[in-house]
Scaffold this active site. Structure first.
Site, PDB file in Angstrom:
ATOM      1  N   ARG A 156      14.793  -9.424 -17.324  1.00 25.48           N
ATOM      2  CA  ARG A 156      13.834  -9.416 -18.428  1.00 25.48           C
ATOM      3  C   ARG A 156      14.385  -8.538 -19.545  1.00 25.48           C
ATOM      4  O   ARG A 156      15.060  -7.537 -19.292  1.00 25.48           O
ATOM      5  CB  ARG A 156      12.485  -8.905 -17.952  1.00 25.48           C
ATOM      6  CG  ARG A 156      11.867  -9.722 -16.824  1.00 25.48           C
ATOM      7  CD  ARG A 156      10.577  -9.088 -16.311  1.00 25.48           C
ATOM      8  NE  ARG A 156       9.997  -9.844 -15.213  1.00 25.48           N
ATOM      9  CZ  ARG A 156      10.294  -9.657 -13.929  1.00 25.48           C
ATOM     10  NH1 ARG A 156      11.179  -8.720 -13.601  1.00 25.48           N
ATOM     11  NH2 ARG A 156       9.719 -10.385 -12.995  1.00 25.48           N
ATOM     12  N   LYS A 160       6.432   5.891  -7.142  1.00 17.54           N
ATOM     13  CA  LYS A 160       6.742   6.744  -5.991  1.00 17.54           C
ATOM     14  C   LYS A 160       5.925   8.028  -6.000  1.00 17.54           C
ATOM     15  O   LYS A 160       5.912   8.757  -5.017  1.00 17.54           O
ATOM     16  CB  LYS A 160       8.230   7.096  -5.995  1.00 17.54           C
ATOM     17  CG  LYS A 160       9.147   5.915  -5.788  1.00 17.54           C
ATOM     18  CD  LYS A 160      10.583   6.356  -5.578  1.00 17.54           C
ATOM     19  CE  LYS A 160      11.173   6.973  -6.832  1.00 17.54           C
ATOM     20  NZ  LYS A 160      12.616   7.282  -6.685  1.00 17.54           N
ATOM     21  N   HIS A 202      13.485 -14.369 -23.787  1.00 16.95           N
ATOM     22  CA  HIS A 202      13.183 -14.763 -22.408  1.00 16.95           C
ATOM     23  C   HIS A 202      13.922 -16.046 -22.020  1.00 16.95           C
ATOM     24  O   HIS A 202      14.038 -16.360 -20.832  1.00 16.95           O
ATOM     25  CB  HIS A 202      11.680 -14.948 -22.252  1.00 16.95           C
ATOM     26  CG  HIS A 202      11.194 -14.789 -20.844  1.00 16.95           C
ATOM     27  ND1 HIS A 202      11.503 -13.693 -20.064  1.00 16.95           N
ATOM     28  CD2 HIS A 202      10.417 -15.588 -20.056  1.00 16.95           C
ATOM     29  CE1 HIS A 202      10.943 -13.817 -18.872  1.00 16.95           C
ATOM     30  NE2 HIS A 202      10.294 -14.960 -18.841  1.00 16.95           N
ATOM     31  N   ARG A 230      16.792 -15.669 -19.484  1.00 16.64           N
ATOM     32  CA  ARG A 230      16.405 -15.584 -18.068  1.00 16.64           C
ATOM     33  C   ARG A 230      16.188 -16.996 -17.506  1.00 16.64           C
ATOM     34  O   ARG A 230      16.663 -17.328 -16.417  1.00 16.64           O
ATOM     35  CB  ARG A 230      15.149 -14.731 -17.938  1.00 16.64           C
ATOM     36  CG  ARG A 230      14.621 -14.544 -16.511  1.00 16.64           C
ATOM     37  CD  ARG A 230      13.592 -13.423 -16.521  1.00 16.64           C
ATOM     38  NE  ARG A 230      12.759 -13.334 -15.347  1.00 16.64           N
ATOM     39  CZ  ARG A 230      13.093 -12.680 -14.234  1.00 16.64           C
ATOM     40  NH1 ARG A 230      14.273 -12.099 -14.144  1.00 16.64           N
ATOM     41  NH2 ARG A 230      12.261 -12.618 -13.215  1.00 16.64           N
ATOM     42  N   HIS A 253      11.860 -12.339  -7.953  1.00 18.52           N
ATOM     43  CA  HIS A 253      10.493 -12.834  -7.780  1.00 18.52           C
ATOM     44  C   HIS A 253      10.118 -12.741  -6.303  1.00 18.52           C
ATOM     45  O   HIS A 253      10.972 -12.886  -5.424  1.00 18.52           O
ATOM     46  CB  HIS A 253      10.386 -14.303  -8.219  1.00 18.52           C
ATOM     47  CG  HIS A 253      10.287 -14.470  -9.706  1.00 18.52           C
ATOM     48  ND1 HIS A 253      11.239 -15.125 -10.454  1.00 18.52           N
ATOM     49  CD2 HIS A 253       9.340 -14.065 -10.583  1.00 18.52           C
ATOM     50  CE1 HIS A 253      10.886 -15.122 -11.731  1.00 18.52           C
ATOM     51  NE2 HIS A 253       9.748 -14.477 -11.836  1.00 18.52           N
ATOM     52  N   TYR A 305      10.855 -21.313 -13.581  1.00 16.53           N
ATOM     53  CA  TYR A 305      12.041 -20.978 -14.363  1.00 16.53           C
ATOM     54  C   TYR A 305      13.145 -22.028 -14.236  1.00 16.53           C
ATOM     55  O   TYR A 305      14.092 -22.019 -15.012  1.00 16.53           O
ATOM     56  CB  TYR A 305      12.601 -19.623 -13.920  1.00 16.53           C
ATOM     57  CG  TYR A 305      11.828 -18.447 -14.458  1.00 16.53           C
ATOM     58  CD1 TYR A 305      12.293 -17.720 -15.545  1.00 16.53           C
ATOM     59  CD2 TYR A 305      10.619 -18.060 -13.895  1.00 16.53           C
ATOM     60  CE1 TYR A 305      11.591 -16.638 -16.048  1.00 16.53           C
ATOM     61  CE2 TYR A 305       9.903 -16.985 -14.394  1.00 16.53           C
ATOM     62  CZ  TYR A 305      10.387 -16.279 -15.454  1.00 16.53           C
ATOM     63  OH  TYR A 305       9.687 -15.218 -15.960  1.00 16.53           O
TER      64      TYR A 305
END
Length: 320
Positions: free
Chosen positions: A148, A177, A263, A266, A289, A298
Site C-alpha cells: 500500500r 503491542k 493503488h 498493488r 491479506h 485484486y
C-alpha cells in the site's frame, strides 16, 4: 485513558446512555471514530431519551435503511457493523435491547473498479526521462512489493535490508503491542514487504531518513516528528497527497485528476503474479491479506491472459 461510565444493571438504560458507554469502552481511537458515526446517528434517529429496551428490532433496521440505504456497499456494511457491535455489547452486559433484524443483511462487497495496468505500461512510465528518480523509485517499489502507498511512503532508509531486498512496514490496521498514549511505530507489529532488481537499482543516494522526501523543508509553524525529517537535508517525508499528485501529473490525459492512482500498482503487481501462475496462498502471502476473497478483488487478468489459458482446451494439436 477513556472515561468509563458505571451503570447500574437494575436501572433502565436510555439509547444515548447505551451509546456513550459502548463508545467509551473502545480503546482504539480509529474504532471510536468509525463506530461513533453509525452508533451516534442511529441513536439520534431512534430518539436518544428512550429506554433502549423499548426499541424494536425493526426500528433498528428502518433507521439503518433511512440513514444508509442508498449509500455505497462498504459504507452500509461499516455502519451496520458498528450498530451490530453496539447492541451485542449491551446484551452481553445484561442490558435489554433490540437486535439488528435479519432482513437488514450485510451486503456482498463488489469487485474493485481499480484497474490493473500492463507491465509494459508500467515499465514505460518508469523509463521516461522527465520523471524524477524519486518517482521512478516509488512507483517501481509499489509495483514490486505490491504494498500500500501509505506503507511504502512510511519507510525510512534505516529500515531497508538492501541485501535481502526487503523491509518492515506498518501495515493497514497494524496490531498494537502496547496500550499507551502517543504510540510510536515500534509499538506496532510490523509486516515485511519484498522487492526485486528493478527497485534495487533505483534505491541509492542518501543513507538515512525517510526514503521518499519532498523538495522543501517543513514550514516554521509545522510540527514534524524527527522520524519524518531527513537529518542531513532537513527535507520532510513525502505525503500520500503529494505522491498521488505527482503520479497524476505524469499520467493524466484529460486534465488533472484523470491519471493513474497509486493503488493501481498493488492491483497490477498481484494481477501479474497471478497471471504468471502464483497460487492463491502465495498471492495472500505477498499481499498480506488474511481472507482469500480480498485477494480475489485484486486479481484482474487481461483478455490476452484469459485467451492464452483458454487455448489449453483446444482439441488435439490445433493449439498454437
Amino acid at each position: 485513558m477513556p472515561t468509563v461510565i458505571q451503570l447500574s444493571a437494575g436501572k433502565a438504560l436510555t439509547v444515548r446512555a447505551a451509546a456513550d458507554v459502548f463508545l467509551d469502552s473502545l480503546g482504539n481511537p480509529n474504532t471510536v471514530r468509525n463506530y461513533g458515526i453509525g452508533v451516534g446517528k442511529t441513536a439520534a434517529r431512534l430518539g436518544e431519551g428512550r429506554p433502549l429496551a423499548s426499541v424494536a428490532d425493526d426500528e433498528i433496521g428502518e433507521a439503518l435503511e433511512l440513514l444508509w440505504g442508498t449509500a455505497a456497499v462498504n459504507t452500509w456494511n461499516s455502519r451496520r457493523a458498528g450498530v451490530l457491535s453496539w447492541l451485542g455489547w449491551c446484551r452481553e452486559r445484561g442490558y435489554e435491547g433490540p437486535m439488528v433484524p435479519a432482513w437488514a443483511k450485510r451486503l456482498a462487497v463488489p469487485d474493485s473498479e481499480t484497474p490493473a495496468r500492463s507491465k509494459m505500461a508500467i515499465d514505460r512510465l518508469v523509463a521516461r526521462r522527465e520523471v524524477h528518480l524519486r518517482e521512478k523509485t516509488l512507483w517501481r517499489m509499489l509495483y514490486e512489493t505490491a504494498g500500500r502507498a501509505e506503507e511504502i511512503l512510511g519507510v525510512n532508509i534505516e529500515d531497508l535490508d538492501f541485501a535481502g531486498r526487503r523491509c518492515p512496514v506498518k501495515a493497514k490496521g497494524a496490531r498494537s503491542k502496547a496500550r499507551r498514549r502517543g504510540q510510536a511505530r515500534e509499538d506496532f507489529v510490523l509486516e515485511t514487504v519484498y522487492w526485486d532488481a528493478g527497485t534495487a537499482r533505483l534505491l541509492k543516494g542518501r543513507t538515512r531518513g525517510p526514503v521518499f522526501v519532498t523538495h522543501r523543508r517543513p514550514g516554521p509553524g509545522k510540527v514534524v516528528s524527527p522520524r519524518d525529517v531527513c537529518p542531513d537535508t532537513g527535507l520532510a517525508r513525502l505525503s500520500y497527497g503529494q505522491a498521488r499528485a505527482l503520479l497524476d501529473e505524469h499520467t493524466a490525459v484529460h486534465g488533472p485528476g484523470t491519471g493513474w492512482d497509486l493503488h493501481e500498482y498493488r492491483h497490477s503487481g498481484l494481477t501479474h503474479l497471478g497471471e504468471a501462475g502464483a497460487s492463491l496462498l502465495m498471492l495472500m502471502a505477498k499481499s498480506r491479506h488474511k481472507k482469500p476473497e480480498n485477494v480475489r478483488r485484486y486479481f484482474k487478468p487481461s483478455p490476452d491472459a484469459i485467451a492464452e489459458i483458454t487455448s489449453l482446451l483446444a482439441p488435439g494439436d490445433s493449439r498454437r
